[in-house]
Design a protein around this motif. Structure first.
Motif, PDB file in Angstrom:
ATOM      1  N   GLY A 101       0.806  -1.226   0.000  1.00 24.88           N
ATOM      2  CA  GLY A 101       0.000   0.000   0.000  1.00 24.88           C
ATOM      3  C   GLY A 101       0.833   1.268   0.000  1.00 24.88           C
ATOM      4  O   GLY A 101       2.071   1.238  -0.079  1.00 24.88           O
ATOM      5  N   ARG A 102       0.106   2.378   0.097  1.00 25.42           N
ATOM      6  CA  ARG A 102       0.749   3.684   0.088  1.00 25.42           C
ATOM      7  C   ARG A 102       0.117   4.618   1.125  1.00 25.42           C
ATOM      8  O   ARG A 102      -1.077   4.541   1.362  1.00 25.42           O
ATOM      9  N   VAL A 103       0.940   5.471   1.692  1.00 26.08           N
ATOM     10  CA  VAL A 103       0.437   6.482   2.641  1.00 26.08           C
ATOM     11  C   VAL A 103       0.645   7.865   2.069  1.00 26.08           C
ATOM     12  O   VAL A 103       1.793   8.281   1.879  1.00 26.08           O
ATOM     13  N   ILE A 104      -0.439   8.563   1.847  1.00 26.29           N
ATOM     14  CA  ILE A 104      -0.301   9.956   1.451  1.00 26.29           C
ATOM     15  C   ILE A 104      -0.285  10.788   2.728  1.00 26.29           C
ATOM     16  O   ILE A 104      -1.164  10.657   3.576  1.00 26.29           O
ATOM     17  N   TYR A 105       0.738  11.644   2.846  1.00 31.37           N
ATOM     18  CA  TYR A 105       0.828  12.468   4.055  1.00 31.37           C
ATOM     19  C   TYR A 105       1.576  13.748   3.732  1.00 31.37           C
ATOM     20  O   TYR A 105       2.202  13.865   2.673  1.00 31.37           O
ATOM     21  N   ASP A 106       1.470  14.683   4.641  1.00 34.54           N
ATOM     22  CA  ASP A 106       2.097  15.984   4.439  1.00 34.54           C
ATOM     23  C   ASP A 106       3.374  16.033   5.271  1.00 34.54           C
ATOM     24  O   ASP A 106       3.309  16.098   6.502  1.00 34.54           O
ATOM     25  N   PRO A 107       4.521  16.012   4.653  1.00 34.09           N
ATOM     26  CA  PRO A 107       5.782  15.939   5.411  1.00 34.09           C
ATOM     27  C   PRO A 107       6.026  17.175   6.265  1.00 34.09           C
ATOM     28  O   PRO A 107       6.835  17.153   7.173  1.00 34.09           O
ATOM     29  N   ARG A 108       5.294  18.236   5.980  1.00 32.49           N
ATOM     30  CA  ARG A 108       5.443  19.414   6.827  1.00 32.49           C
ATOM     31  C   ARG A 108       4.719  19.219   8.164  1.00 32.49           C
ATOM     32  O   ARG A 108       4.979  19.938   9.117  1.00 32.49           O
ATOM     33  N   LEU A 109       3.763  18.317   8.170  1.00 32.73           N
ATOM     34  CA  LEU A 109       3.015  18.097   9.415  1.00 32.73           C
ATOM     35  C   LEU A 109       3.663  17.038  10.294  1.00 32.73           C
ATOM     36  O   LEU A 109       3.713  17.167  11.507  1.00 32.73           O
ATOM     37  N   PHE A 110       4.171  15.980   9.689  1.00 30.73           N
ATOM     38  CA  PHE A 110       4.830  14.941  10.475  1.00 30.73           C
ATOM     39  C   PHE A 110       5.668  14.052   9.552  1.00 30.73           C
ATOM     40  O   PHE A 110       5.484  14.076   8.343  1.00 30.73           O
ATOM     41  N   ASP A 111       6.520  13.293  10.193  1.00 34.62           N
ATOM     42  CA  ASP A 111       7.354  12.362   9.440  1.00 34.62           C
ATOM     43  C   ASP A 111       6.889  10.943   9.660  1.00 34.62           C
ATOM     44  O   ASP A 111       6.430  10.594  10.750  1.00 34.62           O
ATOM     45  N   LEU A 112       7.044  10.133   8.659  1.00 36.28           N
ATOM     46  CA  LEU A 112       6.781   8.709   8.843  1.00 36.28           C
ATOM     47  C   LEU A 112       7.999   8.086   9.503  1.00 36.28           C
ATOM     48  O   LEU A 112       9.109   8.621   9.394  1.00 36.28           O
ATOM     49  N   PRO A 113       7.836   6.977  10.158  1.00 35.39           N
ATOM     50  CA  PRO A 113       9.013   6.312  10.737  1.00 35.39           C
ATOM     51  C   PRO A 113       9.990   5.915   9.638  1.00 35.39           C
ATOM     52  O   PRO A 113       9.607   5.731   8.483  1.00 35.39           O
ATOM     53  N   ASP A 114      11.213   5.755  10.018  1.00 33.16           N
ATOM     54  CA  ASP A 114      12.248   5.507   9.034  1.00 33.16           C
ATOM     55  C   ASP A 114      12.008   4.251   8.226  1.00 33.16           C
ATOM     56  O   ASP A 114      12.306   4.180   7.037  1.00 33.16           O
ATOM     57  N   ASP A 115      11.464   3.233   8.890  1.00 37.98           N
ATOM     58  CA  ASP A 115      11.296   1.974   8.180  1.00 37.98           C
ATOM     59  C   ASP A 115      10.002   1.910   7.364  1.00 37.98           C
ATOM     60  O   ASP A 115       9.681   0.887   6.797  1.00 37.98           O
ATOM     61  N   GLU A 116       9.304   2.985   7.319  1.00 42.11           N
ATOM     62  CA  GLU A 116       8.067   3.005   6.528  1.00 42.11           C
ATOM     63  C   GLU A 116       8.420   3.343   5.088  1.00 42.11           C
ATOM     64  O   GLU A 116       8.892   4.436   4.785  1.00 42.11           O
ATOM     65  N   THR A 117       8.218   2.385   4.206  1.00 46.52           N
ATOM     66  CA  THR A 117       8.660   2.577   2.815  1.00 46.52           C
ATOM     67  C   THR A 117       7.501   2.943   1.905  1.00 46.52           C
ATOM     68  O   THR A 117       7.676   3.141   0.716  1.00 46.52           O
ATOM     69  N   ARG A 118       6.297   3.023   2.511  1.00 53.29           N
ATOM     70  CA  ARG A 118       5.136   3.185   1.637  1.00 53.29           C
ATOM     71  C   ARG A 118       4.706   4.640   1.458  1.00 53.29           C
ATOM     72  O   ARG A 118       3.702   4.932   0.837  1.00 53.29           O
ATOM     73  N   GLY A 119       5.495   5.551   1.983  1.00 50.13           N
ATOM     74  CA  GLY A 119       5.085   6.951   1.997  1.00 50.13           C
ATOM     75  C   GLY A 119       5.005   7.621   0.627  1.00 50.13           C
ATOM     76  O   GLY A 119       5.835   7.412  -0.246  1.00 50.13           O
ATOM     77  N   VAL A 120       3.992   8.433   0.473  1.00 50.41           N
ATOM     78  CA  VAL A 120       3.856   9.330  -0.672  1.00 50.41           C
ATOM     79  C   VAL A 120       3.725  10.708  -0.066  1.00 50.41           C
ATOM     80  O   VAL A 120       2.646  11.127   0.360  1.00 50.41           O
ATOM     81  N   SER A 121       4.856  11.398   0.034  1.00 44.90           N
ATOM     82  CA  SER A 121       4.798  12.668   0.742  1.00 44.90           C
ATOM     83  C   SER A 121       4.353  13.768  -0.214  1.00 44.90           C
ATOM     84  O   SER A 121       4.928  13.964  -1.274  1.00 44.90           O
ATOM     85  N   VAL A 122       3.273  14.433   0.181  1.00 43.71           N
ATOM     86  CA  VAL A 122       2.731  15.524  -0.621  1.00 43.71           C
ATOM     87  C   VAL A 122       2.506  16.699   0.310  1.00 43.71           C
ATOM     88  O   VAL A 122       1.810  16.559   1.320  1.00 43.71           O
ATOM     89  N   GLU A 123       3.087  17.812  -0.029  1.00 47.40           N
ATOM     90  CA  GLU A 123       2.951  18.963   0.873  1.00 47.40           C
ATOM     91  C   GLU A 123       1.558  19.556   0.701  1.00 47.40           C
ATOM     92  O   GLU A 123       1.365  20.579   0.050  1.00 47.40           O
ATOM     93  N   LEU A 124       0.613  18.901   1.319  1.00 50.64           N
ATOM     94  CA  LEU A 124      -0.794  19.237   1.085  1.00 50.64           C
ATOM     95  C   LEU A 124      -1.065  20.723   1.327  1.00 50.64           C
ATOM     96  O   LEU A 124      -1.610  21.418   0.481  1.00 50.64           O
ATOM     97  N   GLU A 125      -0.654  21.190   2.490  1.00 54.27           N
ATOM     98  CA  GLU A 125      -0.990  22.581   2.841  1.00 54.27           C
ATOM     99  C   GLU A 125      -0.218  23.582   2.002  1.00 54.27           C
ATOM    100  O   GLU A 125      -0.776  24.552   1.513  1.00 54.27           O
ATOM    101  N   ASN A 126       1.049  23.318   1.845  1.00 58.04           N
ATOM    102  CA  ASN A 126       1.874  24.236   1.060  1.00 58.04           C
ATOM    103  C   ASN A 126       1.364  24.359  -0.364  1.00 58.04           C
ATOM    104  O   ASN A 126       1.230  25.451  -0.901  1.00 58.04           O
ATOM    105  N   LEU A 127       1.111  23.199  -0.971  1.00 56.30           N
ATOM    106  CA  LEU A 127       0.660  23.224  -2.351  1.00 56.30           C
ATOM    107  C   LEU A 127      -0.684  23.933  -2.458  1.00 56.30           C
ATOM    108  O   LEU A 127      -0.935  24.665  -3.411  1.00 56.30           O
ATOM    109  N   ALA A 128      -1.510  23.708  -1.455  1.00 54.60           N
ATOM    110  CA  ALA A 128      -2.816  24.369  -1.451  1.00 54.60           C
ATOM    111  C   ALA A 128      -2.627  25.870  -1.364  1.00 54.60           C
ATOM    112  O   ALA A 128      -3.251  26.647  -2.096  1.00 54.60           O
ATOM    113  N   GLU A 129      -1.768  26.261  -0.467  1.00 54.39           N
ATOM    114  CA  GLU A 129      -1.541  27.688  -0.289  1.00 54.39           C
ATOM    115  C   GLU A 129      -1.036  28.310  -1.593  1.00 54.39           C
ATOM    116  O   GLU A 129      -1.472  29.389  -1.991  1.00 54.39           O
TER     117      GLU A 129
END
Ligand SMILES: Cc1ncc(C[n+]2csc(CCOP(=O)(O)OP(=O)(O)O)c2C)c(N)n1
Ligand SMILES: Cc1ncc(C[n+]2csc(CCOP(=O)(O)OP(=O)(O)O)c2C)c(N)n1
Ligand code: SF4
Ligand code: SF4
Ligand SMILES: [Mg+2]
Ligand SMILES: [Mg+2]
Lengths: 568, 282, 568, 282
Positions: A88-116
Motif C-alpha cells: 500500500g501507500r500512505v499519502i501524508y504531508d511531510p510538513r506536518l509529520f514524518d513517517l518512521p524511518d522503516d516506513e517505505t510506503r510513503g507518498v509525501s505531498v505537501e498538502l498545505e503548502n501546495l494548497a496555499e
C-alpha cells in the motif's frame, strides 16, 4: 481487483470533501463503490476516518484492510498503518509529520503548502484528491468538472481548486502512478452517488410527503437537512420542533388534516415520541417515523451504529394497537420501502416505523437510478359519496379500516379524532361493549396488514446448511459473507428482513427446520431478532453473531464466526 | 347561518355550575356570529375537563394527548391553512405538561386562537395544584400549600412576543364572546386566558372571588407593551380583564413558501413526475 | 355464606363514603371483605358503582351478582337490578324515584330527608350505611366509633352523623333486619382495610423511600396522595413535577445523590419516562417506577383497568440494559414485593419497574397486618475503605456491579455519571473496545439478577391437567377460579407471576410439558405474557383467556371459558 | 485551597477558539475563590457542547439527557442539601428541549446556579437554530432564515419570578467569574445567561459582534423589577451585561419539612421501626 482507501484525520479536517469529490467522480466514471464514515461526536479534533472501496460490480460493504491511507495527521498513521496492505501507500504531508524511518510506503505531498500556492490552505483536501487520483490512475477531468459545478457561483474558486488538484497530481506522480489499478466498471448507465439519509429524504419527497417535523438528532438529521433543502422548490414544510414530543404531535396534526407526514429521530428522541405513537394508534392517524438507530442506552455513542431498538420499535408506546415496522436494508431497496411505509400508513391508518441506523444513514454507495414510476401516492381518502352521512371517523367495517375524510373535505361534515376510547363518531365512551368493539375494529387491521409484509429476502443456496438471518442495514455485509462462504463451498444462504413486523413467517417456517445451523447476525447485544423469531414461530435460532461496539459488522468477522462454528 | 345552539352537541360530563359551560356557550356564539361553518373550524385540545370541549362543539376536533394541544394545531395550520384553528384546553394542559409548546408556539406565531380554561387547578385528576394555582393553596398533594408563585401566562406571552394577549372571566360572558371573536379574527397567535371557576376543586378562586375582583380597565393603546405588561401583572384585589395587547407581526405560515396557493392537503401529486430530483446525485 | 353489596349512583354522590365506612367497620368486626370500584373519568354525574363482598376467610375477588343494591339514583336501579339476587333488597330514596310496581325487593329509606333531619343533606350516605347495617345485622357501634374518629376535630359532626346513621337503621328495620346473615369471621386478630395504592405507598415509605416525584395520573395518583400525606411527619419529599419527564429525571437526581427514589405513573406518563428509564440503565442509577396500568392506547379509559403494558415495560426505552419487572399480585404480597423492588434497584444499580393496574390500585381488601421486620433497607453503598482511590463510579467488577458512592460521601472523591457511553471514571468514550467492555459490564448483572427472580406461585393441584397462567392483579380471581374448578373435580392449578423479568423459567419448563391444557389469562388483547413465555422458553401456550374491555376478570368468566375448552 | 487549575480535568472536545473555554475557566476560578472542594460541588448538565462541562471540571457530575439538566439538579437538592449545585448547559438544552423545566424550576426556586452557555445555536448537532438564534439566521434546516423571534431568557426569568437574573459574555472573564460566584452564593435559583461565541457554526454572533455591543450599564437598584425588565430586553446595537435583578425569595427547600436537619441522603433508617404507619388502616 479492487482498491480500498482510508482517509483519516481530526474532525474538521475535511475528510468528507475528499471522499465526496472522489466518490462522485468515480461514480461518474462508471465505477462501483461504497464510502462509509467513522466519526466522533465532536466538531473539531479527535479522530475521524472514512473508507472508500472501489470494486467490480457494486461493493456491498467495506473491508478492514486498505491500499491507500491518507493520513491528514500523524495519529491517523499510527492508528491505521497496521491495516494498510504491504504493497500500500500512505499519502501524508511531510510538513506536518514524518513517517518512521522503516516506513517505505510513503507518498509525501505537501498538502498545505501546495494548497496555499494554489490560492489557500483550505484546499489541502483538493490536493489530497489529486494525489489519490494519480495513485488509482484516474484522469482529473471528472473531478475538475465537479469542482466547476460545485463552485459555479463563486468566481475563481473552481480554478484555484483545479490548480490545487493538479499540484497534488504532480506531487504524487513522482512516487507512483496508477499503481492501484481500478476494477472493471459497473454496467448499466449513469449511477447515483448517494447516502442513506439522502435516499430516505428523496423517497419521502417523491412519496408526496408534505410535512416533516423533527428535532435534530444524529444520525437522523440528514433526512431533515435533505428535505429542508427542498422547501424552497417543493410543496413541503419542514419544521424544527422544540422537542421530539412536539415533532410527533405536529406531524399527527398535519396528517390528520391531510398532509402525508413524517418525523425522524434516533433512539432518545423516539423514546420521547412513543406517547405520540400510541396516539397515532388510538386516533388511527397515518404517520411514518424514521428511527435512525445509534448505540444506547441514553445518549450512548451518538455518531455510531447499532440495531438496538427493534423490540422497542415493536413494543414502544403504551397500550395495544396495530403498527408496521419496516427497515432500510440497502440503498436499492430503501427508496421503495419508505414509499411502502407511507402507503401502509395511509391504507391502514396506522403508524409505521421505519428503522434505519447510522451505518445505513451515513453510507454512500453507487446505485442505479431509481424508477420513480414504481412509487405510489394513494391517500385512501373517502371520496364524495363513498361515506355514509353523517360522516363518522371510526365507522365499523369488516377490515377495521374506516373511510377516512379530512377536516373540511365535505361541507357540513366534521371529523373528530380522540385520544380517549371512543365510539364510531369519535366521542369519548366508557362502556365495556363499546370498548371491546373498538379494540376489535383496530385489531382487525392486522389480518390484512400481515399479508402485506414481504417475506425476507432469501439469497444464496436455496437449500442451505447454514442460514444467516439478519435485518436492516446488515444486508450488504451478509450478502458478501454469503458469497464468500459459498465460494469456499459451504452451502450457505441468508434470510434478510426488510419488513419485520408483523413478522412474515413463511420462509422461516419452511427453512428453519431444514438447516443445520441457523445464525442471527445482529448489531446489538441481546439478539433481538432471534427473540422475535422465537416468540412468533417457536423456532430457536442456534447461534447469534452479535456486535455491539458501535461499529458496523464486517464480512470477514461473520465469515470467521461461521467457520469457527462449522468446525466445532 | 347557524345559531349558537346549533354548535352545541353532546352530553357534557362537567359538574353543574362549572365555568366551562359559559366558555362553551361563548365559543358557540362566537362561531355563530362569525358565520363559521362547523367544517371550517378545527378545535384542538389536550386532556382534562376543558379539553373535552371538542366533544361539545360541532366542529372538526382533535382531542389529543395531555399537554399536547398546540403541536397538532400547528401541524394542521401547515397542512390546511383554510381551517380556522382554535385550541381550547386547560391550564394544566397548556402551562404545565404543555409548557414547552406554549413557549415555542408563541414564538412561531401560527394563526390560531388559544383559549385557556384557567381554573387554577387540575380538575379531571381531582384537585392537584396547576401552574396557576395560588401560592399557599392546600391540596391532597400540596399538603403544605403550593410553594411556588403562580405562573403568569399573560406576562409570559408578552415577553415571548405574543401579538394578542387577553384575559377573560367565564362569568363575563359578553366580553368573553367578543374577545374570542377578536382572537379568532386576529392574524396570528392569540392568547386568551379565561378565568374559570371549578366548583368541585378550587375553593379559593370561586365565582364570587373572581366576580369581586375583575374589572375592565381602560386600554388606551393596545400596542403599548409596557402598559400591557403592567396590566397583565395585576392580580389580587383587582384583576383586570381585556385585550391588553394587540399588535400583529408576521405569522408562521407566511415564512413557508409551500403554503402559497392551495392548501397542502388538497394538492394533487404524481410521484413519477419527480424523477428529476435524483439528478443532483448523478 | 356471603353477602354482596353494590352501591351505585352518579359521580360525586359519595359511594366511597358508604363503602369506606362499612368496609372499615366490618373489618374491625372481624369480617373478611373486598371492595372494588367502577368509576368514570368525570367528577360529577355519569354512573359509578362499587361492590363490596363479605365472605368467609378472605374473599379474593368480587362477583357479579349481589344481595343488596343501594341505588342512589334511578339509573342505578335499572342498570343493575338484573344482577340482584331474587331474594335481594334495594335500598333507595322514594323521594328521588319510585321502583317499578312489580319490584318487591324495595327498602325505601328517605335518605336525604332523614339526613336533613339529622343535620344536613350531605349525610345521606350515612343514612344509607345505617340501612345497610340493619340488613346485614351488624350493630351500629363500629360505625359510630369510626364516625367519632373521623370527625374528632369537627365539633358536633360526629353526633349528627350518628343520628343520621340511626335514622337509617330505624327506617330499614321496618323492612327486614339481619336478613342477610354475615359469614363467619376471619381468624387471626386485627386486620387492615386498605387499597392497593395505599399498600404501595406505605411499602415505599417503610422501605425508606425518601423522594417521590410524579405527575398526577389515574390510577397511580393514590400512591402520590398517600406519600404526600406523610410529608409532614416523615423524612420524605414528594414533588409534583411539571411533567413525567421531569418526574423521572428528578427522581434520578435524587437517587444519584443518595435518596431511595420512586416515581409513579400510568401508561401515557410512562411513555414519557422511557428516555429517563434508559438513562437510569446507562448511568446505573437505582430507580423504582410504579406503572399503574389502565387501558390504552393514548388516553384510553383513564379510570379502568388493563394489563396492556407488560411488553412495553420490558422493552421500553432505547438501547439495551438490564432491568427488572415485578408486579403487584395481591395486597398480601405487593407490600413486600415493592420493598424487593427497592432492594433490587439498589443491589444491582438498575431501574426496576413495578406493575400495578387500576384493578389492584383501587381495590380495598382486608388483610393481615404487615410484618415490617421483613422489609429491608440495604443501600449497598461503598463504605470507607471499600473502594479503590481514586473513586471510579463504573469500576469493572466480576458481577458487573461497581462499588457505589454518593456525591460528597468521601472527601476529595467525586462521583461522575454519564448518559454517554463512558469509561470506569464516567468520562465519555468512543472507542470500540471501551464500549464493549462497558456493555458487558452492565449486562453481566443479569446473571445474578435472574437468580433473584421468584418462581411463579403454584397454587392448586401439583400435577394439574389444566394450568392457568397469569401475572399481576389477576392473582385473586385466578385463585378463586382454581378453587372452584378443583372443587368440581378438575385437576387444575395456577402459575402466577409476581417477578416477571428476567422471566423465571424453572416451573414453566417443568410444568408445561406435563399439562393437557395451558391457558394464559390476561387483561389485554394480545396475550403478552403468553408471547413472552414463548420467547423465553419456546413453549406455546395452548389457549388465552383475554379480557380487554377495561373491566377486571371475574372468576365465573374464567371458569366458563375453561369448562368450554374442556368440553371441546 | 485549590487553585483554579486544580479544577480543570479531562481533555476537552471543544473547537479551538470556542467560548466554552472561558466559561470553564471562569467556573474553575469561581470554585477556587469560593473555596469549594470538588466533592462539595455537583455540576448537572444535559447534552450538547456546553453540556460536556462536567467532564472538564473536577467536581461531582451528572451529565444527563438532552434538555434534562434541571430536573436531576432539583432532585439532588432534595436529597442532599449540602451540595452546591450548578447547572451548566447549552441554550438548546435549557431553552429548547428543556423549556418546560426552565419555566417550572424558576417558579420552584431551588438553591442552584444555572449557567447557560448561550451560543445562540445548536453546536453539537452542527449548526441548527436554537431558541435564541437571531431571527433571519440561515442554517441547513432554517434555509429561509429563522422565522421566529429569539427567546429572551432573562425576561422570561423575570416574569417567572427568578430572584437572580444576569447576563454575561464569555469574553468578559472577570465579570463572568464574579457573576458566577454571586450566582453560586445566591440563596435560590440564579439565572446566568452567558453569551458565548461558537466559532464553528454561529457566523452571526461572533466574538467581535458581541465585543462591539456589550457594555456594563449602571444598575442602580437590583430590586427594581421594571428596570431589570427593561435592561433584559435591550438587544441589538447595545447589549447590557450585569446582574440585572437580585431579590431573594423563599427557596424550594424551605417548603419541605423533611429537609430540616441532616440531608435526606445520610439519615439512617430501619424499616421495622415503621410499623405504626399501618395503624391508620386498622
Ligand atoms: C401524560 C399524561 N399525564 C397525566 C395525565 C393525567 N391528567 C389528565 S387531565 C390532567 C390535568 C388536567 O388539568 P387541566 O389541564 O388544568 O384541565 P382541567 O381538568 O382543570 O380542565 C392530568 C394530570 C394524562 N392524561 N396524561
Ligand atoms: C432527546 C434528544 N434529542 C436530540 C438530541 C441531539 N442533540 C444533542 S445536543 C443538541 C443540541 C445542543 O445545543 P445546545 O444545547 O445549544 O448546546 P451546544 O452544543 O450549542 O453547546 C441536540 C439537538 C439528543 N441528544 N437527545
Ligand atoms: S371538576 Fe371543576 S373544572 Fe371539572 S367539570 Fe367539575 S367544576 Fe368543572
Ligand atoms: S461547535 Fe461551537 S460551541 Fe461547539 S465546541 Fe465548536 S465552537 Fe464551541
Ligand atoms: Mg385546570
Ligand atoms: Mg448552543
Amino acid at each position: 481487483m479492487e482498491v480500498n482507501i482510508l482517509v483519516g484525520g481530526a474532525a474538521g479536517q475535511g475528510m468528507d470533501t475528499v471522499m465526496n469529490l472522489l466518490g462522485k467522480a468515480l461514480t461518474r466514471e462508471g465505477y462501483g463503490l461504497i464510502y462509509t464514515k467513522d466519526y466522533m461526536s465532536r466538531v473539531r479534533g479527535g479522530h475521524n476516518f472514512s473508507r472508500l472501496r472501489i470494486a467490480a460490480g457494486k461493493p456491498w460493504s467495506n473491508v478492514e484492510t486498505f491500499d491507500i491511507l491518507v493520513a491528514l495527521n500523524e495519529e491517523t498513521y499510527y492508528l491505521h498503518h497496521d491495516n494498510l496492505a504491504p504493497s500500500g501507500r500512505v499519502i501524508y504531508d511531510p510538513r506536518l509529520f514524518d513517517l518512521p524511518d522503516d516506513e517505505t510506503r510513503g507518498v509525501s505531498v505537501e498538502l498545505e503548502n501546495l494548497a496555499e500556492e494554489a490560492g489557500g490552505k483550505v484546499m489541502a483536501n483538493t490536493v489530497a484528491v489529486g494525489a489519490l487520483l494519480v495513485l488509482i490512475g484516474l484522469p482529473g477531468t471528472a473531478v475538475e468538472e465537479l469542482l466547476k459545478e460545485t463552485f459555479a457561483d463563486k468566481e475563481g474558486v473552481a480554478e484555484e481548486n483545479i490548480l490545487a488538484l493538479k499540484a497534488g497530481m504532480d506531487a504524487a506522480s513522482r512516487f507512483c502512478s496508477s499503481c492501484f489499478p481500478l476494477p472493471s466498471k459497473s454496467e448499466g448507465g449513469k449511477k447515483l452517488f448517494i447516502d442513506g439519509n439522502q435516499v430516505l429524504g428523496m423517497a419521502a419527497l417523491a412519496s408526496g410527503c408534505r410535512f416533516l417535523s423533527a428535532y435534530p438528532m444524529t444520525p437522523s438529521t440528514g433526512v431533515m437537512n435533505y428535505l429542508a433543502g427542498k422547501m424552497k422548490d417543493y410543496p413541503i414544510v419542514v419544521e424544527q420542533a422544540e422537542d421530539e414530543i412536539a415533532a410527533v404531535n405536529m406531524a399527527l396534526g398535519a396528517s390528520y388534516t391531510g398532509a402525508r407526514s413524517l418525523t425522524c429521530t434516533s433512539g432518545g428522541g423516539f423514546s420521547l415520541m412513543v406517547e405520540g405513537l400510541s396516539l397515532a394508534g388510538m386516533t388511527e392517524t397515518p404517520l411514518v417515523i424514521i428511527l435512525a438507530m445509534r448505540p444506547g442506552p441514553a445518549t450512548g455513542l451518538p455518531t455510531r451504529t447499532e440495531q438496538g431498538d427493534l423490540e422497542f420499535a415493536i413494543h414502544g408506546g403504551h397500550g395495544e394497537f396495530p403498527r408496521a415496522v419496516l427497515a432500510a436494508t440497502s440503498h436499492e431497496d430503501a427508496f421503495y420501502r419508505l414509499n411502502k411505509a407511507f402507503e401502509l400508513a395511509d391504507r391502514y391508518q396506522i403508524p409505521v416505523l421505519f428503522l434505519s441506523d447510522q451505518n445505513f444513514a451515513d453510507t454512500h454507495r453507487t446505485v442505479e437510478q431509481y424508477d420513480f414510476s414504481r412509487l405510489n401516492y394513494n391517500r385512501c381518502l373517502a371520496e364524495e359519496g363513498q361515506y355514509e352521512e353523517p360522516y363518522k371517523r371510526y365507522r365499523f367495517t369488516e377490515s377495521g379500516v374506516s373511510p377516512r375524510a379530512l377536516p373540511g373535505q365535505f361541507a357540513d361534515q366534521v371529523v373528530l379524532v380522540d385520544s380517549d376510547e371512543h365510539d364510531e363518531n369519535g366521542n369519548i365512551i366508557e362502556g365495556a361493549q363499546a370498548r371491546r368493539l373498538m379494540v376489535d375494529k383496530r385489531m382487525r387491521k392486522l389480518t390484512a396488514l400481515a399479508e402485506e409484509m414481504d417475506e425476507p429476502d432469501l439469497y444464496g443456496d436455496p437449500h442451505p446448511d447454514t442460514l444467516l438471518i439478519g435485518w436492516g442495514s446488515t444486508y450488504g455485509v451478509l450478502r458478501e459473507a454469503v458469497d464468500a462462504l459459498s465460494a469456499s463451498g459451504a452451502k450457505t444462504a441468508m434470510l434478510h428482513f426488510s419488513d419485520i413486523w408483523p413478522l412474515p413467517r413463511k420462509r422461516l417456517n419452511s427453512l428453519l427446520p431444514e438447516v443445520k445451523l441457523s445464525c442471527c447476525v445482529e448489531n446489538n447485544v441481546t439478539g433481538q431478532l432471534a427473540s422475535i423469531i422465537r416468540r412468533e414461530t417457536g423456532h430457536l435460532i442456534n447461534r447469534s453473531i452479535l456486535k455491539y461496539d458501535g461499529r458496523p459488522l464486517l464480512a470477514h468477522e461473520i465469515i470467521a464466526e461461521v467457520e469457527k462454528n462449522a468446525e466445532s | 347561518m347557524l345559531k349558537a345552539e346549533d354548535y352545541l352537541v353532546g352530553e357534557t360530563a362537567w359538574c353543574p355550575g362549572c365555568g366551562n359551560f359559559s366558555i362553551r356557550n361563548a365559543l358557540a356564539s362566537a362561531l355563530s356570529e362569525l358565520e363559521l361553518s362547523p367544517h371550517e373550524v378545527l378545535i384542538c385540545s389536550g386532556i382534562g375537563q376543558a379539553a373535552k370541549t371538542p366533544h361539545y362543539i360541532r366542529a372538526n376536533g382533535f382531542n389529543g394527548l395531555h399537554g399536547r394541544a398546540l403541536p397538532p394545531a400547528l401541524g394542521s395550520r401547515a397542512a390546511n391553512k383554510n381551517l380556522k384553528v382554535i385550541v381550547a384546553s386547560g391550564d394544566g394542559d397548556s402551562y404545565g405538561e404543555g409548557g414547552n409548546h406554549f413557549i415555542h408556539n408563541i414564538r412561531r406565531n401560527p394563526n390560531l386562537a388559544h383559549l385557556i380554561h384557567n381554573n387554577q387547578v387540575y380538575g379531571l385528576t381531582k384537585g392537584q395544584a396547576s401552574p396557576t394555582s395560588e401560592q399557599g393553596m392546600i391540596t391532597g398533594v400540596q399538603v403544605n400549600g403550593v410553594a411556588a408563585p403562580a405562573l403568569n401566562p399573560l406576562a409570559m406571552g408578552l415577553v415571548l412576543g405574543a401579538g394578542f394577549v387577553a384575559r377573560c372571566f367565564s362569568g363575563e360572558k359578553e366580553h368573553l364572546k367578543e374577545t374570542i371573536k377578536a382572537a379568532i379574527n386576529f392574524e396570528g397567535y392569540a392568547l386568551v386566558d379565561i378565568l374559570q371557576p371549578c366548583v368541585s376543586f378550587n375553593k379559593v378562586n370561586t365565582w364570587g372571588w373572581y366576580k369581586q375582583r375583575v374589572y375592565f380597565p381602560e386600554i388606551k393603546d393596545p400596542q403599548d407593551w409596557p402598559a400591557a405588561m403592567e396590566m397583565s401583572r395585576q392580580w389580587g384585589e383587582k384583576i383586570p380583564l381585556g385585550i391588553f395587547y394587540n399588535h400583529p407581526r408576521p405569522i408562521f405560515e407566511s415564512s413557508l413558501p409551500a403554503l402559497e396557493g392551495e392548501p397542502l392537503a388538497s394538492r394533487p401529486f404524481d410521484p413519477a413526475s419527480m424523477s428529476r430530483v435524483q439528478d443532483e446525485f448523478l
